[in-house]
Design a protein around this motif. Structure first.
Motif, PDB file in Angstrom:
ATOM      1  N   ASP A  28     -15.817   4.367  -1.053  1.00 43.31           N
ATOM      2  CA  ASP A  28     -15.831   3.341  -2.092  1.00 43.31           C
ATOM      3  C   ASP A  28     -17.194   3.209  -2.762  1.00 43.31           C
ATOM      4  OD1 ASP A  28     -13.269   2.273  -2.314  1.00 43.31           O
ATOM      5  OD2 ASP A  28     -14.117   0.236  -2.333  1.00 43.31           O
ATOM      6  N   LYS A  60       2.170   7.095  -6.795  1.00 37.90           N
ATOM      7  CA  LYS A  60       1.246   8.179  -7.147  1.00 37.90           C
ATOM      8  C   LYS A  60       1.919   9.540  -6.938  1.00 37.90           C
ATOM      9  CE  LYS A  60      -3.131   7.423  -6.137  1.00 37.90           C
ATOM     10  NZ  LYS A  60      -4.332   7.349  -5.272  1.00 37.90           N
ATOM     11  N   ASP A  80      -9.106   6.940  -1.817  1.00 38.49           N
ATOM     12  CA  ASP A  80      -9.016   7.905  -2.914  1.00 38.49           C
ATOM     13  C   ASP A  80     -10.359   8.579  -3.096  1.00 38.49           C
ATOM     14  OD1 ASP A  80      -7.968   9.196  -5.243  1.00 38.49           O
ATOM     15  OD2 ASP A  80      -9.109   7.765  -6.455  1.00 38.49           O
ATOM     16  N   GLN A 100      -8.257  -3.340  -0.562  1.00 31.45           N
ATOM     17  CA  GLN A 100      -9.417  -3.086  -1.419  1.00 31.45           C
ATOM     18  C   GLN A 100      -9.770  -1.614  -1.464  1.00 31.45           C
ATOM     19  OE1 GLN A 100     -12.692  -5.905  -1.115  1.00 31.45           O
ATOM     20  NE2 GLN A 100     -11.411  -7.163   0.208  1.00 31.45           N
ATOM     21  N   HIS A 101      -8.983  -0.798  -0.765  1.00 37.43           N
ATOM     22  CA  HIS A 101      -9.289   0.631  -0.716  1.00 37.43           C
ATOM     23  C   HIS A 101      -8.183   1.495  -1.301  1.00 37.43           C
ATOM     24  CE1 HIS A 101     -13.045   0.311   1.601  1.00 37.43           C
ATOM     25  NE2 HIS A 101     -12.497  -0.818   1.976  1.00 37.43           N
ATOM     26  N   THR A 102      -7.094   0.879  -1.715  1.00 36.75           N
ATOM     27  CA  THR A 102      -6.054   1.667  -2.368  1.00 36.75           C
ATOM     28  C   THR A 102      -6.521   1.997  -3.783  1.00 36.75           C
ATOM     29  OG1 THR A 102      -4.986  -0.383  -3.096  1.00 36.75           O
ATOM     30  CG2 THR A 102      -4.158   0.615  -1.068  1.00 36.75           C
ATOM     31  N   ASP A 103      -5.838   2.901  -4.435  1.00 33.56           N
ATOM     32  CA  ASP A 103      -6.206   3.302  -5.796  1.00 33.56           C
ATOM     33  C   ASP A 103      -4.975   3.205  -6.690  1.00 33.56           C
ATOM     34  OD1 ASP A 103      -7.748   4.463  -7.909  1.00 33.56           O
ATOM     35  OD2 ASP A 103      -6.666   6.347  -7.526  1.00 33.56           O
ATOM     36  N   ALA A 137       0.837  -1.207   0.000  1.00 36.76           N
ATOM     37  CA  ALA A 137       0.000   0.000   0.000  1.00 36.76           C
ATOM     38  C   ALA A 137       0.871   1.255   0.000  1.00 36.76           C
ATOM     39  CB  ALA A 137      -0.936  -0.004   1.210  1.00 36.76           C
ATOM     40  N   MET A 151      -7.358  -3.213   3.798  1.00 42.21           N
ATOM     41  CA  MET A 151      -6.883  -1.976   3.177  1.00 42.21           C
ATOM     42  C   MET A 151      -6.611  -2.134   1.683  1.00 42.21           C
ATOM     43  SD  MET A 151      -3.354   0.002   4.030  1.00 42.21           S
ATOM     44  CE  MET A 151      -3.555   0.579   5.685  1.00 42.21           C
ATOM     45  N   LYS A 203      -6.891  -0.690  -6.710  1.00 40.35           N
ATOM     46  CA  LYS A 203      -6.952  -1.737  -5.691  1.00 40.35           C
ATOM     47  C   LYS A 203      -5.796  -2.714  -5.889  1.00 40.35           C
ATOM     48  CE  LYS A 203     -11.907  -1.301  -5.206  1.00 40.35           C
ATOM     49  NZ  LYS A 203     -13.222  -1.905  -5.085  1.00 40.35           N
ATOM     50  N   LYS A 214      -8.093  10.884  -0.156  1.00 41.18           N
ATOM     51  CA  LYS A 214      -7.759  10.603   1.241  1.00 41.18           C
ATOM     52  C   LYS A 214      -8.835  11.183   2.158  1.00 41.18           C
ATOM     53  CE  LYS A 214      -2.880  10.370   0.254  1.00 41.18           C
ATOM     54  NZ  LYS A 214      -1.498  10.760   0.562  1.00 41.18           N
ATOM     55  N   ASP A 273       1.132   4.308  -2.997  1.00 48.97           N
ATOM     56  CA  ASP A 273       1.063   5.727  -2.680  1.00 48.97           C
ATOM     57  C   ASP A 273       2.295   6.487  -3.152  1.00 48.97           C
ATOM     58  OD1 ASP A 273      -1.381   6.262  -1.458  1.00 48.97           O
ATOM     59  OD2 ASP A 273      -0.335   7.431   0.101  1.00 48.97           O
ATOM     60  N   GLN A 281      -5.453   7.283   5.011  1.00 55.45           N
ATOM     61  CA  GLN A 281      -4.485   7.972   4.145  1.00 55.45           C
ATOM     62  C   GLN A 281      -4.289   7.246   2.828  1.00 55.45           C
ATOM     63  OE1 GLN A 281      -0.941   9.500   6.116  1.00 55.45           O
ATOM     64  NE2 GLN A 281      -1.887   8.995   8.071  1.00 55.45           N
ATOM     65  N   HIS A 282      -5.029   6.156   2.643  1.00 61.49           N
ATOM     66  CA  HIS A 282      -4.860   5.375   1.419  1.00 61.49           C
ATOM     67  C   HIS A 282      -6.115   5.294   0.580  1.00 61.49           C
ATOM     68  CE1 HIS A 282      -0.754   3.980   2.236  1.00 61.49           C
ATOM     69  NE2 HIS A 282      -1.108   4.229   3.475  1.00 61.49           N
TER      70      HIS A 282
END
Lengths: 329, 329
Positions: free
Chosen positions: B256, A259, B284, A281-284, A252, A279, A286, B286, A256, B281-282
């Motif tokens: 989401d 990005k 999108d 599944q929530h990053t961009d 994760a 977590m 995913k 944030k 970041d 913080q992760h």
């Protein structure tokens, strides 16, 4: 505080009979048993478990050594261990393990627990000897080097197999320069996963030179500056097109950092994590991850612990992971 | 196993003298003390803590009731409590609290712990009475209704103040229809935060009608389908322009769900979380959050517990939060 003697007096029986009832012995007449139970209720008697456990030599307590509870991967395992342990009437202690605390930890546990669950710690040989002196069964959820050789049964993925699958997946997308991020500081299960990855890369006919083994320190807070530096050192021209991380927190962090530095994921860098914590599944985008089936670990571990408490020999156990392609690879 | 008697024999003293040394009494000559310590070392004697704690009536163990360890907010508090407790020589148990397990939990703890830390559980009055019968100090990290009225000291944010700040921040951006997402199932600290939010809305001169109080169930897995349904029921025409969530897991789920349903954040819906867990913080964008200073909670709680163990009366303690504007509001 109400004692067994008080209960015995009110019920008109001997203290021994109260003890028989408390310990579920069959040598007490139904009518007498009911009188004792009624007396306990009336006096609001509750057995002193500390005194009782001293007698039975069973504490009904298990200890778990965690590495870092701030990692949802470990917190999730602990959560499930506790649920399974409670079903068997066990309370769970946890202790954050650090090598410098080995001696106090082990002293603290002496006489207090019936069994110990490791979360893949990297133990010194002397610690292992002292653990044996505790004379309680030990098992490990997740594996680290030596544990199995020392006869400590482990529950874990077959990491060589899982990583081969991930590497093959990347190869099929044209990746041949694949890096790996580990955590050399905590050691623990990271070291085991690193060795498995090295083996998997070899079996897939690729190379993993030193410079493609990154040390992310295991946490978001450590992996973030590390990977920023790495990008800077390479002037944004990365020496790999894909990166597998030995845990998801580091994966994760890398998403970041990419990005922030305008490195496109997955186009310029494909990223794969190794656990499937929430977590990811929530990053961009995913995170693409190896799914570690944590849901079943608690029950599995508790079943194994029960066997070990009965002095049954116990083999290590392999659970099945699964590669979940999402957005980062 | 080596006993005190063995130590006494080797050192040429009585068993009582060995006990004096073990308990740090001052009535033993320096020279004798050294002989006893040398004998302990030679025999690798380690005191049986279970037997010892029975004598001193101190277990050096603390219990913590968690609500849901899968929430990094609680895992983080537990992590810090353990670190602080260990510095004071205490081991930490944790138990996942559910109302149906109140009786077995309390029975299990009797005689095993010196103190109990709650993570804002919503207790029944009868439970509270039984807790009193345990005769150990109780304190709560985070607050829930009734705890303070019952004299259980709490450490928590001043939620009315924090939420007023968040509402004012939203008002300044033109928001007047502000919804709140809570968790009515687990109750616990969510109920306390909801009441504070209702008070804060009132003080800021806005309204919070029933339909703007959403029940997200406290977890990502529950809040996600709930908010999808909510969007569908309102045909994507939401009855609010801003939403404050009583924890961050639900806030992340809403971010989401908005993305999936093409609702722009923060343009169409501004979102604020209440804890500042790592995940925020992760996402999108944030997450804008109220920062809950968890770092200091372990030390604070342990200091309070020490006072309580000395039977000192103890007031509740307020920590300072901070609104961190990021991307979602």
């Amino acid at each position: 505080m109400v004692s067994r003697k008080d209960v015995a007096q009110l019920a008109g029986v001997s203290v021994a009979v109260v003890s028989y009832v408390l310990n579920g012995k069959n040598n007490v007449k139904e009518e007498t048993r009911n009188r004792v139970l009624a007396a306990m209720q009336e006096l609001k008697y509750e057995p002193n478990l500390l005194a009782r456990s001293l007698k039975t030599q069973r504490t009904q307590q298990l200890a778990v050594f965690v590495n870092y509870l701030g990692n949802p991967f470990e917190a999730g395992i602990l959560l499930r261990l506790e649920a399974a342990a409670r079903q068997e009437g066990y309370l769970v202690f946890f202790q954050t393990y650090t090598p410098d605390l080995e001696q106090p930890l082990i002293s603290a546990l002496r006489g207090r627990v019936d069994g110990l669950v490791l979360l893949g710690q990297q133990l010194e040989y002397e610690t292992f000897q002292r653990l044996k002196a505790l004379d309680v069964p030990v098992l490990s959820v997740t594996q680290s080097p030596m544990l199995q050789e020392w006869g400590i049964p482990c529950i874990d993925l077959d990491w060589v197999k899982q990583y081969r699958e991930a590497i093959l997946f990347l190869k099929n997308k044209g990746h041949h320069r694949i890096a790996y991020m580990t955590d050399t500081v905590s050691g623990c299960y990271h070291l085991h996963r690193l060795r498995a990855f090295q083996e998997a890369i070899r079996l897939e006919g690729l190379a993993l030179p030193e410079q493609l083994i990154l040390d992310g320190g295991g946490k978001v807070e450590t992996a973030t500056p590390m990977f920023h530096d790495f990008i800077e050192q390479n002037a944004s021209n990365l020496p790999m097109s894909a990166l597998v991380c030995s845990n998801d927190l580091m994966a994760a962090a890398v998403v970041d950092a990419c990005k922030t530095n305008s490195i496109k994921v997955p186009e310029q860098l494909a990223i794969i994590g190794s656990e499937d914590i929430l977590m990811t599944q929530h990053t961009d985008p995913k995170l693409t991850v190896i799914h570690y089936p944590r849901e079943m670990l608690g029950t599995l571990a508790m079943n194994m612990m029960k066997q070990l408490l009965l002095k049954s020999p116990m083999e290590s156990f392999t659970v099945e992971g699964e590669l979940l392609p999402r957005g980062t690879a």
